[in-house]
Write a protein that holds these residues in place. Structure first.
Motif, PDB file in Angstrom:
ATOM      1  N   GLU A  31      33.743  24.222  68.377  1.00 49.92           N
ATOM      2  CA  GLU A  31      33.194  23.555  69.773  1.00 49.92           C
ATOM      3  C   GLU A  31      33.963  23.591  70.916  1.00 49.92           C
ATOM      4  N   GLN A  32      33.597  22.015  70.125  1.00 52.45           N
ATOM      5  CA  GLN A  32      35.070  21.082  71.243  1.00 52.45           C
ATOM      6  C   GLN A  32      36.708  22.129  71.232  1.00 52.45           C
ATOM      7  N   VAL A  33      36.748  22.560  70.874  1.00 56.49           N
ATOM      8  CA  VAL A  33      37.994  23.832  71.308  1.00 56.49           C
ATOM      9  C   VAL A  33      38.095  24.885  72.395  1.00 56.49           C
ATOM     10  N   VAL A  34      37.119  25.005  72.425  1.00 59.62           N
ATOM     11  CA  VAL A  34      36.512  26.007  73.186  1.00 59.62           C
ATOM     12  C   VAL A  34      36.178  24.959  74.951  1.00 59.62           C
ATOM     13  N   GLY A  35      35.427  23.876  74.697  1.00 57.07           N
ATOM     14  CA  GLY A  35      35.427  22.946  75.245  1.00 57.07           C
ATOM     15  C   GLY A  35      36.511  22.697  76.401  1.00 57.07           C
ATOM     16  N   ASP A  36      37.444  22.309  75.177  1.00 53.00           N
ATOM     17  CA  ASP A  36      39.144  21.604  75.811  1.00 53.00           C
ATOM     18  C   ASP A  36      39.818  22.451  76.299  1.00 53.00           C
ATOM     19  N   LEU A  37      39.811  23.832  75.831  1.00 49.03           N
ATOM     20  CA  LEU A  37      40.363  25.466  77.010  1.00 49.03           C
ATOM     21  C   LEU A  37      40.367  24.817  77.900  1.00 49.03           C
ATOM     22  N   ARG A  38      38.603  25.292  78.446  1.00 49.28           N
ATOM     23  CA  ARG A  38      38.198  25.288  79.913  1.00 49.28           C
ATOM     24  C   ARG A  38      38.575  23.954  80.442  1.00 49.28           C
ATOM     25  N   ALA A  39      38.390  22.732  80.139  1.00 51.99           N
ATOM     26  CA  ALA A  39      39.188  22.002  80.727  1.00 51.99           C
ATOM     27  C   ALA A  39      40.344  22.073  80.939  1.00 51.99           C
ATOM     28  N   ALA A  43      42.592  22.336  84.905  1.00 46.24           N
ATOM     29  CA  ALA A  43      43.560  21.189  85.395  1.00 46.24           C
ATOM     30  C   ALA A  43      45.073  22.218  85.375  1.00 46.24           C
ATOM     31  N   SER A  44      45.427  23.224  84.491  1.00 48.85           N
ATOM     32  CA  SER A  44      46.286  23.624  85.060  1.00 48.85           C
ATOM     33  C   SER A  44      46.162  24.570  86.034  1.00 48.85           C
ATOM     34  N   LYS A  45      45.733  25.388  86.583  1.00 51.39           N
ATOM     35  CA  LYS A  45      45.199  25.850  87.794  1.00 51.39           C
ATOM     36  C   LYS A  45      45.022  25.201  88.469  1.00 51.39           C
ATOM     37  N   VAL A  46      44.386  23.550  88.926  1.00 53.19           N
ATOM     38  CA  VAL A  46      44.912  23.007  90.004  1.00 53.19           C
ATOM     39  C   VAL A  46      46.133  22.620  90.442  1.00 53.19           C
ATOM     40  N   CYS A  47      46.787  21.836  88.868  1.00 49.05           N
ATOM     41  CA  CYS A  47      48.405  21.377  89.140  1.00 49.05           C
ATOM     42  C   CYS A  47      49.249  23.503  89.520  1.00 49.05           C
ATOM     43  N   SER A  48      48.711  23.980  88.693  1.00 45.00           N
ATOM     44  CA  SER A  48      49.079  25.132  89.619  1.00 45.00           C
ATOM     45  C   SER A  48      49.563  25.762  91.014  1.00 45.00           C
ATOM     46  N   GLN A 112      38.513  15.128  89.214  1.00 48.21           N
ATOM     47  CA  GLN A 112      39.069  16.398  88.097  1.00 48.21           C
ATOM     48  C   GLN A 112      39.003  16.779  87.712  1.00 48.21           C
ATOM     49  N   LEU A 113      40.689  16.109  87.440  1.00 48.48           N
ATOM     50  CA  LEU A 113      42.019  15.940  86.920  1.00 48.48           C
ATOM     51  C   LEU A 113      41.575  14.972  86.003  1.00 48.48           C
ATOM     52  N   ASN A 114      41.233  13.825  86.565  1.00 47.27           N
ATOM     53  CA  ASN A 114      41.229  12.361  85.800  1.00 47.27           C
ATOM     54  C   ASN A 114      40.142  12.897  84.247  1.00 47.27           C
ATOM     55  N   GLU A 115      38.819  13.251  84.698  1.00 43.23           N
ATOM     56  CA  GLU A 115      37.890  13.549  83.974  1.00 43.23           C
ATOM     57  C   GLU A 115      37.974  15.128  82.721  1.00 43.23           C
ATOM     58  N   ARG A 116      39.281  15.519  83.164  1.00 46.03           N
ATOM     59  CA  ARG A 116      40.003  16.317  82.029  1.00 46.03           C
ATOM     60  C   ARG A 116      41.136  16.052  81.351  1.00 46.03           C
ATOM     61  N   VAL A 117      41.724  15.436  81.861  1.00 43.28           N
ATOM     62  CA  VAL A 117      43.081  15.110  81.271  1.00 43.28           C
ATOM     63  C   VAL A 117      43.329  14.894  79.987  1.00 43.28           C
ATOM     64  N   ALA A 119      40.643  16.178  76.930  1.00 46.55           N
ATOM     65  CA  ALA A 119      41.077  17.554  76.538  1.00 46.55           C
ATOM     66  C   ALA A 119      41.575  18.624  76.850  1.00 46.55           C
ATOM     67  N   TRP A 120      43.042  18.430  77.947  1.00 53.44           N
ATOM     68  CA  TRP A 120      44.265  19.215  78.717  1.00 53.44           C
ATOM     69  C   TRP A 120      45.286  18.345  77.221  1.00 53.44           C
ATOM     70  N   ARG A 121      45.241  16.836  76.911  1.00 58.75           N
ATOM     71  CA  ARG A 121      46.225  16.621  76.325  1.00 58.75           C
ATOM     72  C   ARG A 121      45.893  16.925  74.985  1.00 58.75           C
ATOM     73  N   ARG A 122      44.548  17.196  74.368  1.00 59.81           N
ATOM     74  CA  ARG A 122      44.262  17.608  72.711  1.00 59.81           C
ATOM     75  C   ARG A 122      44.363  19.689  72.469  1.00 59.81           C
ATOM     76  N   VAL A 123      44.712  20.063  73.883  1.00 60.85           N
ATOM     77  CA  VAL A 123      44.818  21.618  73.829  1.00 60.85           C
ATOM     78  C   VAL A 123      46.224  21.552  73.229  1.00 60.85           C
ATOM     79  N   VAL A 124      47.252  21.320  74.287  1.00 55.83           N
ATOM     80  CA  VAL A 124      48.334  20.996  74.109  1.00 55.83           C
ATOM     81  C   VAL A 124      48.924  20.827  73.170  1.00 55.83           C
ATOM     82  N   ALA A 125      48.184  19.156  72.359  1.00 59.84           N
ATOM     83  CA  ALA A 125      48.950  18.898  71.207  1.00 59.84           C
ATOM     84  C   ALA A 125      47.958  20.013  69.724  1.00 59.84           C
ATOM     85  N   LEU A 126      47.315  20.564  70.122  1.00 55.56           N
ATOM     86  CA  LEU A 126      46.859  21.453  69.219  1.00 55.56           C
ATOM     87  C   LEU A 126      47.889  22.299  68.633  1.00 55.56           C
ATOM     88  N   CYS A 127      48.056  22.856  70.769  1.00 59.51           N
ATOM     89  CA  CYS A 127      49.144  24.440  70.052  1.00 59.51           C
ATOM     90  C   CYS A 127      50.574  24.069  69.887  1.00 59.51           C
TER      91      CYS A 127
END
Length: 203
Positions: A31-39, A43-48, A112-117, A119-127
């Motif tokens: 459940e957390q991974v799915v939520g983190d992936l959304r965030a 964030a990645s789309k905004v940066c792109s 938006q980025l500060n709110e999600r960063v 979770a974003w780091r958790r996803v990258v770290a998990l990968c």
């Protein structure tokens, strides 16, 4: 492009999988991974978009194209391959501030980025720890981290260049340009580059 190229080498990858070790994947909270992936995806789309629009602005300034970035975003909503609902908010950001240096520092998108960063780091770290390639998410996070830092490790890169090519480097604790005889071999060769006034030989 690298990912697309490697993806096409399926037979090579199948053989490599038999040789190159993979990490042990630890259990994760789905459940957390799915939520983190959304965030992370948001964030990645905004940066792109931020990086792309920044490049367009740089080219526009260099070649005097006078590109209107809010209009650029509006045009993309009309059927471009990168169209998205997000473009409406991007268009608004550049309407409100036509000289906005980067989309990421717009008040709305910064929040938006500060709110999600995290979770974003958790996803990258998990990968990374799971051995799952995530070039887009990781590349966007690197762009975010590079842009948000007041000081970058450029001096370390300069020192590395000085080691292999004697190109000199700057320091953060004093003015001037420096050249170091890093090893005995460097001392024997001597300084093969002509230094200018203000440079110092460090041994």
């Amino acid at each position: 492009l690298d990912v697309r190229m490697i993806s096409g080498r399926k037979q090579e990858r199948e053989e490599a999988a038999k040789i190159l070790a993979a990490p042990t994947i630890a259990p994760a909270d789905k459940e957390q991974v799915v939520g983190d992936l959304r965030a992370a995806l948001y964030a990645s789309k905004v940066c792109s978009y931020a990086q792309g629009l920044s490049l367009i602005r740089a080219a526009s300034d260099e070649f005097q194209w006078d590109v209107n970035l809010s209009e650029c975003a509006r045009l993309w909503t009309g059927g471009c391959i990168i169209r998205a609902e997000l473009l409406d908010r991007i268009m608004k950001a550049f309407v409100e501030n036509p000289t906005l240096p980067n989309l990421m520092v717009d008040n709305f998108f910064a929040a938006q980025l500060n709110e999600r960063v995290t979770a974003w780091r958790r996803v990258v770290a998990l990968c990374v720890t799971s051995g799952i390639a995530c070039p887009s998410l990781c590349g966007s996070l690197n762009y975010f981290d590079t842009y948000r830092r007041a000081r970058l490790p450029a001096n370390l890169t300069q020192a590395q260049r000085d080691f292999f090519g004697g190109h000199t480097y700057e320091r953060t604790d004093m003015d001037g340009r420096f050249h170091t005889a890093w090893t005995t071999a460097h001392k024997d060769i001597g300084d093969t580059n002509q230094r200018v006034e203000g440079e110092h030989l460090q041994t």
